[in-house]
Design a protein around this motif. Sequence first.
Motif, PDB file in Angstrom:
ATOM      1  N   SER A 258      -4.322   7.611  -3.728  1.00 24.72           N
ATOM      2  CA  SER A 258      -3.452   7.745  -2.261  1.00 24.72           C
ATOM      3  C   SER A 258      -2.439   8.597  -2.793  1.00 24.72           C
ATOM      4  O   SER A 258      -1.748   9.283  -1.505  1.00 24.72           O
ATOM      5  N   ILE A 259      -1.795   8.843  -3.969  1.00 23.91           N
ATOM      6  CA  ILE A 259      -0.440   9.538  -4.063  1.00 23.91           C
ATOM      7  C   ILE A 259      -0.835  10.930  -3.725  1.00 23.91           C
ATOM      8  O   ILE A 259       0.062  11.578  -3.097  1.00 23.91           O
ATOM      9  N   ILE A 260      -2.244  11.663  -3.811  1.00 20.13           N
ATOM     10  CA  ILE A 260      -2.319  12.853  -3.597  1.00 20.13           C
ATOM     11  C   ILE A 260      -2.018  13.386  -1.930  1.00 20.13           C
ATOM     12  O   ILE A 260      -1.594  14.174  -1.850  1.00 20.13           O
ATOM     13  N   PHE A 261      -2.334  12.359  -1.153  1.00 16.65           N
ATOM     14  CA  PHE A 261      -2.131  12.302   0.328  1.00 16.65           C
ATOM     15  C   PHE A 261      -0.609  12.106   0.801  1.00 16.65           C
ATOM     16  O   PHE A 261      -0.201  12.699   1.628  1.00 16.65           O
ATOM     17  N   GLU A 262      -0.212  10.859   0.102  1.00 17.03           N
ATOM     18  CA  GLU A 262       1.135  10.393   0.478  1.00 17.03           C
ATOM     19  C   GLU A 262       2.127  11.284   0.157  1.00 17.03           C
ATOM     20  O   GLU A 262       3.206  11.362   0.832  1.00 17.03           O
ATOM     21  N   GLN A 263       2.009  12.115  -1.015  1.00 16.70           N
ATOM     22  CA  GLN A 263       3.141  12.906  -1.474  1.00 16.70           C
ATOM     23  C   GLN A 263       3.403  14.112  -0.355  1.00 16.70           C
ATOM     24  O   GLN A 263       4.482  14.830  -0.729  1.00 16.70           O
ATOM     25  N   VAL A 264       2.329  14.297   0.243  1.00 19.42           N
ATOM     26  CA  VAL A 264       2.625  15.566   1.084  1.00 19.42           C
ATOM     27  C   VAL A 264       2.831  15.001   2.565  1.00 19.42           C
ATOM     28  O   VAL A 264       2.671  15.857   3.758  1.00 19.42           O
ATOM     29  N   GLY A 265       3.080  13.704   2.820  1.00 20.43           N
ATOM     30  CA  GLY A 265       3.265  13.165   4.095  1.00 20.43           C
ATOM     31  C   GLY A 265       2.347  12.770   5.036  1.00 20.43           C
ATOM     32  O   GLY A 265       2.558  12.608   6.093  1.00 20.43           O
ATOM     33  N   MET A 266       1.129  12.672   4.530  1.00 21.20           N
ATOM     34  CA  MET A 266       0.016  12.167   5.189  1.00 21.20           C
ATOM     35  C   MET A 266       0.265  10.607   5.580  1.00 21.20           C
ATOM     36  O   MET A 266       0.866   9.922   4.474  1.00 21.20           O
ATOM     37  N   THR A 267      -0.363  10.072   6.803  1.00 21.45           N
ATOM     38  CA  THR A 267      -0.118   8.745   6.865  1.00 21.45           C
ATOM     39  C   THR A 267      -1.499   7.957   6.912  1.00 21.45           C
ATOM     40  O   THR A 267      -2.498   8.578   7.342  1.00 21.45           O
ATOM     41  N   ARG A 268      -1.647   6.834   6.316  1.00 22.79           N
ATOM     42  CA  ARG A 268      -2.631   6.179   5.925  1.00 22.79           C
ATOM     43  C   ARG A 268      -3.308   5.392   7.228  1.00 22.79           C
ATOM     44  O   ARG A 268      -2.586   5.214   8.191  1.00 22.79           O
ATOM     45  N   GLU A 269      -4.609   5.733   7.399  1.00 20.73           N
ATOM     46  CA  GLU A 269      -5.360   5.170   8.336  1.00 20.73           C
ATOM     47  C   GLU A 269      -5.597   3.741   8.098  1.00 20.73           C
ATOM     48  O   GLU A 269      -5.262   3.036   7.256  1.00 20.73           O
ATOM     49  N   THR A 270      -5.699   2.847   9.636  1.00 22.41           N
ATOM     50  CA  THR A 270      -5.789   1.643   9.627  1.00 22.41           C
ATOM     51  C   THR A 270      -6.936   1.107   8.861  1.00 22.41           C
ATOM     52  O   THR A 270      -6.988  -0.030   8.202  1.00 22.41           O
ATOM     53  N   LEU A 271      -8.192   1.507   9.165  1.00 21.69           N
ATOM     54  CA  LEU A 271      -9.227   0.996   8.692  1.00 21.69           C
ATOM     55  C   LEU A 271      -9.575   1.660   7.042  1.00 21.69           C
ATOM     56  O   LEU A 271      -9.224   2.885   6.850  1.00 21.69           O
ATOM     57  N   SER A 272     -10.117   0.718   6.351  1.00 21.21           N
ATOM     58  CA  SER A 272     -10.335   1.068   4.765  1.00 21.21           C
ATOM     59  C   SER A 272     -11.718   0.605   4.702  1.00 21.21           C
ATOM     60  O   SER A 272     -12.214  -0.341   5.374  1.00 21.21           O
ATOM     61  N   GLN A 273     -12.215   0.961   3.599  1.00 19.42           N
ATOM     62  CA  GLN A 273     -13.744   0.504   3.234  1.00 19.42           C
ATOM     63  C   GLN A 273     -13.635  -0.094   1.993  1.00 19.42           C
ATOM     64  O   GLN A 273     -12.615   0.153   0.971  1.00 19.42           O
ATOM     65  N   TRP A 274     -14.965  -1.103   1.604  1.00 22.02           N
ATOM     66  CA  TRP A 274     -15.106  -1.564   0.116  1.00 22.02           C
ATOM     67  C   TRP A 274     -16.248  -0.526  -0.384  1.00 22.02           C
ATOM     68  O   TRP A 274     -17.334  -0.535   0.395  1.00 22.02           O
ATOM     69  N   GLN A 275     -16.215  -0.080  -1.343  1.00 23.70           N
ATOM     70  CA  GLN A 275     -17.074   0.501  -2.275  1.00 23.70           C
ATOM     71  C   GLN A 275     -18.019  -0.615  -2.868  1.00 23.70           C
ATOM     72  O   GLN A 275     -17.303  -1.445  -3.725  1.00 23.70           O
ATOM     73  N   MET A 276     -19.123  -0.887  -2.693  1.00 20.66           N
ATOM     74  CA  MET A 276     -19.861  -2.027  -3.373  1.00 20.66           C
ATOM     75  C   MET A 276     -20.839  -1.920  -4.240  1.00 20.66           C
ATOM     76  O   MET A 276     -21.660  -0.676  -3.725  1.00 20.66           O
ATOM     77  N   SER A 277     -21.502  -2.684  -4.985  1.00 20.54           N
ATOM     78  CA  SER A 277     -22.728  -2.360  -5.846  1.00 20.54           C
ATOM     79  C   SER A 277     -23.386  -3.758  -6.056  1.00 20.54           C
ATOM     80  O   SER A 277     -22.851  -4.754  -5.973  1.00 20.54           O
ATOM     81  N   LEU A 278     -24.900  -3.424  -6.065  1.00 20.93           N
ATOM     82  CA  LEU A 278     -25.531  -4.607  -6.362  1.00 20.93           C
ATOM     83  C   LEU A 278     -26.532  -4.284  -7.583  1.00 20.93           C
ATOM     84  O   LEU A 278     -27.305  -3.169  -7.470  1.00 20.93           O
ATOM     85  N   LYS A 279     -26.571  -4.915  -8.817  1.00 18.62           N
ATOM     86  CA  LYS A 279     -27.372  -4.421  -9.857  1.00 18.62           C
ATOM     87  C   LYS A 279     -28.555  -5.279  -9.428  1.00 18.62           C
ATOM     88  O   LYS A 279     -28.711  -6.279  -9.080  1.00 18.62           O
ATOM     89  N   LEU A 280     -29.748  -4.404  -9.647  1.00 20.71           N
ATOM     90  CA  LEU A 280     -31.093  -4.812  -9.433  1.00 20.71           C
ATOM     91  C   LEU A 280     -31.895  -5.393 -10.574  1.00 20.71           C
ATOM     92  O   LEU A 280     -31.679  -4.878 -11.577  1.00 20.71           O
TER      93      LEU A 280
END
Length: 280
Positions: A258-280
């Motif tokens: 996040s710091i990469i984008f916040e330090q140049v004044g970008m605004t965080r979007e409302t929606l976020s995601q989970w990166q998920m994993s299932l071991k088979l």
Amino acid sequence: MSSLSIKPANEFTIPQLAELMTRSFEDYFVPVNITDIILLAMLRRDGIDLASSRVIMKDDQPSGLALIARRGWASRLAAMGLVSTARNGGTGTWAMRQLIEEAGSRGEKEMLLEVIEQNTAAVKLYEKFGFTKIRRLVGYRLDTSQIAPAALRKDQELQEIDIRELARVVSYHGLEDLPWQLSGTTIAHHTPPSRAFCLKDAYCLVSNPETTDVAISSVLVKARSSGAGLSGILMRALFARFPNKVWHVSPVFPEEMSIIFEQVGMTRETLSQWQMSLKL
């Protein structure tokens, strides 16, 4: 009682799949309008295997789509949606069980996906099948039309590079468990009008910068230059070279970046995601 079955996606044409995907994501969290060109780009960049992807049939009618990407011993649920008339009655649970069983039968050892965090029903479905959260993925936005371009020194100018070079750098220097879309393998499948740039040990990939809206698809700083502020210099150089744009960062970037984008004044979007994993 409704009957459920699945068919290989490669039994359908690209226009049929694009139309079904659009219908399967009606009333979704973000607008989805899949054209033939957009779908073909997804297949190429994400390594989607139409022979392993499935069209979900309800009462012998195409009622949903699950796109499966494959690399090595891992597969990724690149997209899964159901048309509005098939969203009740356990269709999603039934289809997910089939997809996991098929991944195991192919000899894969891990299944990956990203899901919108605010889509609690989908998150619960995946957790029900044993998927665990790896990290939160976030997105950003910045309109530079009202911002005067920063003055840059000669040593702060961007150098354009072959996208394949950026892919090699990300494969060597990036995190081992980067989200699928940020991996070096995915980056290598981007082509012009997307463009790659570097500034010393900082690198980035963007969509066509001649358009009004530009997507930032990769940002990386080599570990030896970590803490030197190069990511901020790179981003400001990018904004200066292509002024009066609306810059977008899709929510596929790890929250720790996040710091990469916040330090140049970008605004965080409302929606976020989970990166998920299932071991088979």
